[in-house]
Design an enzyme around this catalytic site. Structure first.
Site, PDB file in Angstrom:
ATOM      1  N   SER A 130      37.959  49.112  55.874  1.00 17.03           N
ATOM      2  CA  SER A 130      37.751  48.474  54.403  1.00 17.03           C
ATOM      3  C   SER A 130      39.135  47.407  54.040  1.00 17.03           C
ATOM      4  O   SER A 130      38.957  46.875  52.926  1.00 17.03           O
ATOM      5  CB  SER A 130      37.869  49.441  54.595  1.00 17.03           C
ATOM      6  OG  SER A 130      36.627  49.755  54.277  1.00 17.03           O
ATOM      7  N   SER A 142      35.791  51.423  47.434  1.00 13.51           N
ATOM      8  CA  SER A 142      35.606  50.761  49.223  1.00 13.51           C
ATOM      9  C   SER A 142      33.936  51.089  49.303  1.00 13.51           C
ATOM     10  O   SER A 142      33.312  51.313  50.252  1.00 13.51           O
ATOM     11  CB  SER A 142      35.861  52.337  50.575  1.00 13.51           C
ATOM     12  OG  SER A 142      35.934  51.292  51.986  1.00 13.51           O
ATOM     13  N   LYS A 196      37.733  44.266  52.130  1.00  7.40           N
ATOM     14  CA  LYS A 196      37.545  44.118  51.007  1.00  7.40           C
ATOM     15  C   LYS A 196      38.631  43.245  50.327  1.00  7.40           C
ATOM     16  O   LYS A 196      38.358  42.134  49.147  1.00  7.40           O
ATOM     17  CB  LYS A 196      37.482  45.369  50.175  1.00  7.40           C
ATOM     18  CG  LYS A 196      36.413  46.019  51.610  1.00  7.40           C
ATOM     19  CD  LYS A 196      36.092  47.228  50.476  1.00  7.40           C
ATOM     20  CE  LYS A 196      34.718  47.613  50.837  1.00  7.40           C
ATOM     21  NZ  LYS A 196      34.976  48.070  52.402  1.00  7.40           N
TER      22      LYS A 196
END
Length: 464
Positions: A106, A297, A109
């Site tokens: 993640s 997230s 991102k």
């Protein structure tokens, strides 16, 4: 020591950017009351005052290496690659495999967020609208790619205990229904046929690693991110298989409550070109969407943000098109793209690769004075012990309590992979940025806590 410690972004910056904070500095998910509540052990700590710049406190490679000692060799980490850099200059201070491609999970991102904030104007909002259809009694609900469109009334959408502000308030489907019903009644229409348009997005709806909870099918039209209910637990949401159909059905019910009957089941159809608008609602500005995606997230929101990069970059509005657009924008910014391979915008794809040094470069760029539009990348990072995906970390039992309220970082977790990239301020008030990327750890929690101890040690050193 507590009186001299400084965090990267504090109350002054929060006020300037319009971030609403709960007690203890916790921004809550607007559709999940109480989400992100700080653990009591951390609640007494001061939270993130503005960083100070100390010319005589410049960190050094030797200082960082001496401070960390054997922590980077902790066997709980599995295989660790990392980069630690001066947040002011971006200069690499210490690394191991820092230029080697690694699975980012993640922390992907961060790349999506920088690309979006660089390419899209700061006041960008995603519009959901209703327009006239081909026939005199036909209307079309047109999705604009806003997954945060809420099925709640505006006065029901809150952050903590206070109503959200104008920049962060999610769009409301009931508000859109009221606008539409008023326009229809003014035209003496009380029975209509409802279509819905999802044509903004192309390609497969389902992520290759879809599990129906961390992410569901993507659609240009959805409410509450395609969750079964608006108040689903953000840690384990249940997604509907047809988010556009769910949104259209809900909209039909809302019209009926306003005295406008939908004659039959809504069907999918493109809106006529240049059709007259009957109503429109808009998402929060792009910076607030980025903050929300990073703090929680949020995979669905990250994929939606990536698709807006694809629209602006004139790429197909799909998983692959968004990844290509993000990659192109980062390259345009002059970032080192060797070893970068993106296949999505959220980091769920296990075939993504990003070297640790690119993550530290992204963070340093977001902090640079010549890139003020990137600041939501920093203000959206979870706060250790307080918010988002870090709210249950940086605890005494984990050996990292001194990092609570000091560390801001984006987490990443996939099977066999744990990553952490963010910022910390050392004892001399100097901002450091870091990216820690592990693979092959036997116990994922042990790996996460070992990473947290590394960052906490950076917070306690002068590193000169």
């Amino acid at each position: 020591m507590a009186g001299t410690r400084r965090g990267l972004v504090g109350a002054g910056v929060a006020a300037a950017t319009g971030i609403a904070l709960l007690a203890g500095g916790t921004p809550a998910h607007p559709l999940a009351p109480g989400a992100g509540a700080a653990p009591s052990a951390a609640a007494a700590r001061p939270v993130l005052e503005p960083a100070v710049s100390t010319p005589d406190g410049v960190p050094s490679t030797a200082g960082v290496q001496a401070a960390l000692g054997a922590l980077t060799g902790d066997k709980a980490l599995g295989t660790l690659t990392f980069a630690i850099a001066d947040g002011t200059t971006g200069k690499l201070l210490l690394g191991s495999g820092e230029s080697s491609p690694a699975t980012p999970a993640s922390t992907t991102k961060l790349a999506t967020s920088v690309a979006a904030l660089s390419l899209l104007p700061p006041q960008t909002r995603l519009a959901t609208k209703v327009v006239k259809g081909a026939g005199p009694d036909e209307i079309v609900l047109v999705g604009g790619g806003d997954p945060t469109l809420s099925g709640l009334n505006p006065d029901q959408i809150r952050i903590g205990l206070a109503p959200v502000d104008g920049d962060s308030a999610p769009a409301s489907l009931p508000d859109l229904a009221r606008q539409t019903a008023a326009a229809l009644k003014a035209a003496n229409l009380t029975t209509v046929h409802l279509d819905y348009d999802t044509s903004l997005y192309t390609g497969p709806a389902f992520h290759p690693f879809n599990d129906g909870t961390d992410i569901g099918p993507m659609s240009a039209l959805m409410i509450d991110e395609g969750r079964v209910t608006a108040t689903d637990d953000v840690e384990a949401p249940v997604r509907v298989p047809d988010p556009a159909g769910q949104a259209a059905a809900k909209f039909g019910d809302l019209l009926a409550a306003q005295g406008v009957k939908v004659a039959d089941k809504p069907k999918e159809a493109a809106a006529p070109a240049g059709a007259a608008r009957l109503g429109e609602v808009e998402s929060p500005i792009i910076g607030r969407l980025v903050e929300r995606a990073l703090t929680n997230s949020d995979n669905t929101l990250a994929e939606a943000i990536g698709r807006q990069v694809a629209v602006a970059g004139k790429q197909p509005v799909s998983y692959e098109g968004a990844a290509a657009a993000v990659t192109a924008e980062l390259a345009r910014l002059g970032l080192p793209m060797q070893g970068v391979q993106l296949n999505d915008s959220s980091g769920l794809n296990t075939h993504n690769t990003i070297p640790p040094v690119l993550l530290t470069d992204l963070l340093a760029m977001a902090a640079a004075p010549d890139h003020p539009q990137l600041r939501p990348v920093l203000t959206g990072l979870p706060i250790g012990g307080f918010t988002g995906t870090l709210r249950l970390r940086y605890q005494a039992a984990q050996g990292s309590a001194d990092g609570a309220g000091i560390v801001r970082a984006k987490t990443g977790s996939l099977t066999g992979v744990n990553t952490l990239a963010g910022s910390v301020v050392d004892a001399d008030g100097r901002v450091l940025v870091f990216a820690l990327m592990t693979k092959g750890a036997v116990d994922p929690n042990a790996a996460r806590y070992a990473m947290d101890r590394i960052v906490t040690r950076l917070a306690s050193c002068g590193c000169r």
